[in-house]
Design a protein around this motif. Structure first.
Motif, PDB file in Angstrom:
ATOM      1  N   ARG A 112      55.678  43.918  13.492  1.00 16.59           N
ATOM      2  CA  ARG A 112      54.624  42.854  13.960  1.00 16.59           C
ATOM      3  C   ARG A 112      53.357  43.093  14.566  1.00 16.59           C
ATOM      4  NH1 ARG A 112      59.046  39.395  17.094  1.00 16.59           N
ATOM      5  NH2 ARG A 112      58.864  41.103  18.211  1.00 16.59           N
ATOM      6  N   TYR A 113      53.433  44.361  15.068  1.00 22.96           N
ATOM      7  CA  TYR A 113      52.279  44.664  15.856  1.00 22.96           C
ATOM      8  C   TYR A 113      51.603  45.989  15.401  1.00 22.96           C
ATOM      9  CZ  TYR A 113      54.171  40.908  18.665  1.00 22.96           C
ATOM     10  OH  TYR A 113      54.516  40.000  18.929  1.00 22.96           O
ATOM     11  N   THR A 114      52.105  46.986  15.449  1.00 20.14           N
ATOM     12  CA  THR A 114      51.564  48.392  15.559  1.00 20.14           C
ATOM     13  C   THR A 114      50.575  48.453  14.288  1.00 20.14           C
ATOM     14  OG1 THR A 114      53.736  49.108  15.962  1.00 20.14           O
ATOM     15  CG2 THR A 114      52.122  50.822  15.275  1.00 20.14           C
ATOM     16  N   THR A 115      50.755  48.152  12.845  1.00 22.23           N
ATOM     17  CA  THR A 115      49.833  48.582  11.879  1.00 22.23           C
ATOM     18  C   THR A 115      48.724  47.348  11.994  1.00 22.23           C
ATOM     19  OG1 THR A 115      51.423  49.018  10.661  1.00 22.23           O
ATOM     20  CG2 THR A 115      49.380  48.442   9.571  1.00 22.23           C
ATOM     21  N   SER A 116      48.685  46.379  12.479  1.00 23.56           N
ATOM     22  CA  SER A 116      47.662  45.315  12.734  1.00 23.56           C
ATOM     23  C   SER A 116      46.877  45.805  13.765  1.00 23.56           C
ATOM     24  CB  SER A 116      48.202  43.904  12.634  1.00 23.56           C
ATOM     25  OG  SER A 116      48.902  43.640  13.771  1.00 23.56           O
ATOM     26  N   GLU A 117      47.213  46.065  14.786  1.00 25.83           N
ATOM     27  CA  GLU A 117      46.729  46.704  16.184  1.00 25.83           C
ATOM     28  C   GLU A 117      45.911  47.898  15.769  1.00 25.83           C
ATOM     29  OE1 GLU A 117      46.090  44.687  18.921  1.00 25.83           O
ATOM     30  OE2 GLU A 117      46.777  43.122  17.484  1.00 25.83           O
ATOM     31  N   SER A 118      46.526  48.607  15.085  1.00 23.02           N
ATOM     32  CA  SER A 118      45.878  50.067  14.791  1.00 23.02           C
ATOM     33  C   SER A 118      44.605  50.143  14.024  1.00 23.02           C
ATOM     34  CB  SER A 118      46.913  51.140  14.263  1.00 23.02           C
ATOM     35  OG  SER A 118      47.112  50.660  13.097  1.00 23.02           O
ATOM     36  N   GLU A 119      44.587  48.879  13.099  1.00 26.44           N
ATOM     37  CA  GLU A 119      43.397  48.811  12.277  1.00 26.44           C
ATOM     38  C   GLU A 119      42.321  48.049  12.919  1.00 26.44           C
ATOM     39  OE1 GLU A 119      45.358  46.083   9.160  1.00 26.44           O
ATOM     40  OE2 GLU A 119      45.740  47.929   8.087  1.00 26.44           O
TER      41      GLU A 119
ATOM     42  N   VAL B 165      46.683  56.178  13.678  1.00 22.24           N
ATOM     43  CA  VAL B 165      47.368  55.832  12.333  1.00 22.24           C
ATOM     44  C   VAL B 165      48.879  55.912  12.811  1.00 22.24           C
ATOM     45  CG1 VAL B 165      48.278  56.831   9.983  1.00 22.24           C
ATOM     46  CG2 VAL B 165      45.909  57.149  10.917  1.00 22.24           C
ATOM     47  N   PRO B 166      49.458  54.826  12.700  1.00 18.16           N
ATOM     48  CA  PRO B 166      50.859  54.705  13.329  1.00 18.16           C
ATOM     49  C   PRO B 166      51.621  55.648  12.608  1.00 18.16           C
ATOM     50  CG  PRO B 166      50.124  52.408  12.510  1.00 18.16           C
ATOM     51  CD  PRO B 166      49.128  53.485  12.281  1.00 18.16           C
ATOM     52  N   LEU B 167      52.696  56.373  13.401  1.00 16.36           N
ATOM     53  CA  LEU B 167      53.577  57.209  13.163  1.00 16.36           C
ATOM     54  C   LEU B 167      54.306  56.857  11.699  1.00 16.36           C
ATOM     55  CD1 LEU B 167      54.758  58.803  16.368  1.00 16.36           C
ATOM     56  CD2 LEU B 167      52.815  59.728  14.991  1.00 16.36           C
ATOM     57  N   HIS B 168      54.778  55.887  12.008  1.00 12.67           N
ATOM     58  CA  HIS B 168      55.762  55.426  10.436  1.00 12.67           C
ATOM     59  C   HIS B 168      55.029  55.491   9.491  1.00 12.67           C
ATOM     60  CE1 HIS B 168      54.186  51.254  11.922  1.00 12.67           C
ATOM     61  NE2 HIS B 168      54.422  50.980  10.643  1.00 12.67           N
ATOM     62  N   SER B 169      53.700  55.197   9.549  1.00 11.94           N
ATOM     63  CA  SER B 169      52.625  55.271   8.119  1.00 11.94           C
ATOM     64  C   SER B 169      52.101  56.692   7.763  1.00 11.94           C
ATOM     65  CB  SER B 169      51.334  54.539   8.517  1.00 11.94           C
ATOM     66  OG  SER B 169      51.724  53.226   8.813  1.00 11.94           O
ATOM     67  N   ALA B 170      52.612  57.683   8.643  1.00 12.33           N
ATOM     68  CA  ALA B 170      52.045  59.245   8.250  1.00 12.33           C
ATOM     69  C   ALA B 170      53.056  59.656   7.054  1.00 12.33           C
ATOM     70  CB  ALA B 170      52.252  59.893   9.507  1.00 12.33           C
ATOM     71  N   ASP B 171      52.224  60.539   6.484  1.00  9.56           N
ATOM     72  CA  ASP B 171      53.003  61.003   5.303  1.00  9.56           C
ATOM     73  C   ASP B 171      54.501  61.576   5.555  1.00  9.56           C
ATOM     74  OD1 ASP B 171      50.684  60.478   3.684  1.00  9.56           O
ATOM     75  OD2 ASP B 171      50.030  62.657   3.828  1.00  9.56           O
ATOM     76  N   ALA B 172      54.796  62.323   6.566  1.00  5.46           N
ATOM     77  CA  ALA B 172      55.990  62.872   6.742  1.00  5.46           C
ATOM     78  C   ALA B 172      56.890  61.567   7.279  1.00  5.46           C
ATOM     79  CB  ALA B 172      55.839  63.953   7.932  1.00  5.46           C
ATOM     80  N   ALA B 173      56.365  60.692   7.737  1.00  8.61           N
ATOM     81  CA  ALA B 173      57.462  59.558   8.036  1.00  8.61           C
ATOM     82  C   ALA B 173      58.615  59.386   7.151  1.00  8.61           C
ATOM     83  CB  ALA B 173      56.638  58.198   8.521  1.00  8.61           C
TER      84      ALA B 173
END
Length: 89
Positions: A54-61, A35-43
């Motif tokens: 451009r990449y982090t979320t789509s690649e993590s999925e 789960v990308p750090l910027h998507s975490a609850d505490a972020a």
């Protein structure tokens, strides 16, 4: 060995869900890995994201972590490999 994970990168989030369901139906525990750090609850409280994602979320999925543990037998490895191959066949 010093490995701590073995992962696959599938086409997209939908395919990852389908593969997770396929493996679960065969008694194989696989999980999504990242789960990308910027998507975490505490972020939202403790950080901020700069620029375009451009990449982090789509690649993590696309990531799916396969079982890997000390004492995993060759038969266990073969069963996981067969299940993954069956899914993509």
């Amino acid at each position: 060995h010093n490995a701590h994970m073995f992962y696959l990168k599938v086409a997209d989030l939908a395919q990852r869900g389908q593969l997770l369901s396929h493996l679960k139906a065969q008694g194989i525990l696989a999980v999504f890995h990242y789960v990308p750090l910027h998507s975490a609850d505490a972020a939202s409280q403790y950080s901020r994201f700069h620029g375009a994602d451009r990449y982090t979320t789509s690649e993590s999925e696309r990531l799916l972590r396969l079982p890997l543990y000390y004492g995993m037998s060759v038969a266990d490895i073969d069963r996981v490999c067969r299940a993954v191959n069956d899914f993509f066949a």
